[in-house]
Design an enzyme around this catalytic site. Structure first.
Site, PDB file in Angstrom:
ATOM      1  N   GLU A   1       0.830  -1.202   0.000  1.00  0.00           N
ATOM      2  CA  GLU A   1       0.000   0.000   0.000  1.00  0.00           C
ATOM      3  C   GLU A   1       0.864   1.253   0.000  1.00  0.00           C
ATOM      4  O   GLU A   1       0.563   2.232  -0.689  1.00  0.00           O
ATOM      5  CB  GLU A   1      -0.937  -0.038   1.212  1.00  0.00           C
ATOM      6  CG  GLU A   1      -1.936  -1.185   1.171  1.00  0.00           C
ATOM      7  CD  GLU A   1      -1.348  -2.570   1.468  1.00  0.00           C
ATOM      8  OE1 GLU A   1      -1.982  -3.567   1.068  1.00  0.00           O
ATOM      9  OE2 GLU A   1      -0.271  -2.671   2.094  1.00  0.00           O
TER      10      GLU A   1
ATOM     11  N   HIS B   1      10.147  14.801   9.815  1.00  0.00           N
ATOM     12  CA  HIS B   1      11.346  14.843   8.980  1.00  0.00           C
ATOM     13  C   HIS B   1      11.071  14.722   7.491  1.00  0.00           C
ATOM     14  O   HIS B   1      11.837  15.249   6.695  1.00  0.00           O
ATOM     15  CB  HIS B   1      12.311  13.713   9.371  1.00  0.00           C
ATOM     16  CG  HIS B   1      12.915  13.888  10.716  1.00  0.00           C
ATOM     17  ND1 HIS B   1      13.945  13.106  11.159  1.00  0.00           N
ATOM     18  CD2 HIS B   1      12.638  14.759  11.732  1.00  0.00           C
ATOM     19  CE1 HIS B   1      14.287  13.471  12.380  1.00  0.00           C
ATOM     20  NE2 HIS B   1      13.498  14.473  12.750  1.00  0.00           N
TER      21      HIS B   1
END
Length: 173
Positions: free
Chosen positions: A76, A103
């Site tokens: 996925e 991040h």
């Protein structure tokens, strides 16, 4: 915040649970399917649909993220990452969910429906949805390099300066 969610048969029960819990928590949910259980369904179309909708929402200035579910979350994630401009991250604990946003400014989290109890999966998803991108220059720079490669096939001044090191296997005498 609008949340686009998609799954396959392996994550369908978890998807239904997450939709119910996230709506109760105040999120606007858009379910990209499937609508019913089919053990032979294919996740790519569902996940790509959700990732495209996230991209379109964000391009229109809407606060939007996505969740894609399957047995492991791996396929996925790969499918969602095929949508130009989307960064999907496999979130398998609270830290990876938060770091995907902090991040990497990931817009889609992939979660393995067969890897977590549903309450744990909900906490992972909530951590992802609640965490903002840090905006730190080093993270923005790295995201820009990935986007540059996606658009051009190169990272200016970077790929050319890298020289791989080879380590031949030891040969018996």
């Amino acid at each position: 915040m609008r949340v686009h969610i998609a799954t396959d048969h392996a994550g369908l029960d978890l998807s239904r649970y997450l939709v119910e819990e996230l709506v109760a928590a105040g999120y606007d949910l858009v379910d990209h399917g499937p609508a019913e259980y089919d053990a032979l369904d294919d996740y790519p179309a569902f996940c790509i649909s959700a990732a495209r909708a996230v991209r379109e929402d964000r391009e229109a200035g809407l606060d939007s993220l996505g969740i894609v579910l399957g047995g492991s979350g791996n396929g996925e994630q790969i499918a969602a990452n095929k949508v130009r401009g989307i960064r999907a991250a496999l979130a398998w604990n609270l830290d990876t969910a938060r770091l995907a946003r902090q991040h990497n400014d990931a817009q889609v989290a992939a979660v393995g429906g067969r890897q977590h109890p549903r309450e744990e999966a909900l906490e992972i998803v909530k951590a992802f949805l609640a965490e903002p991108f840090s905006g730190e220059e080093r993270h923005a720079r790295r995201i820009g390099q990935v986007a540059e490669y996606e658009a051009t096939g190169t990272v200016a001044g970077r790929l050319e300066e890298l020289r791989p090191r080879e380590f031949p296997a030891a040969r018996e005498a």
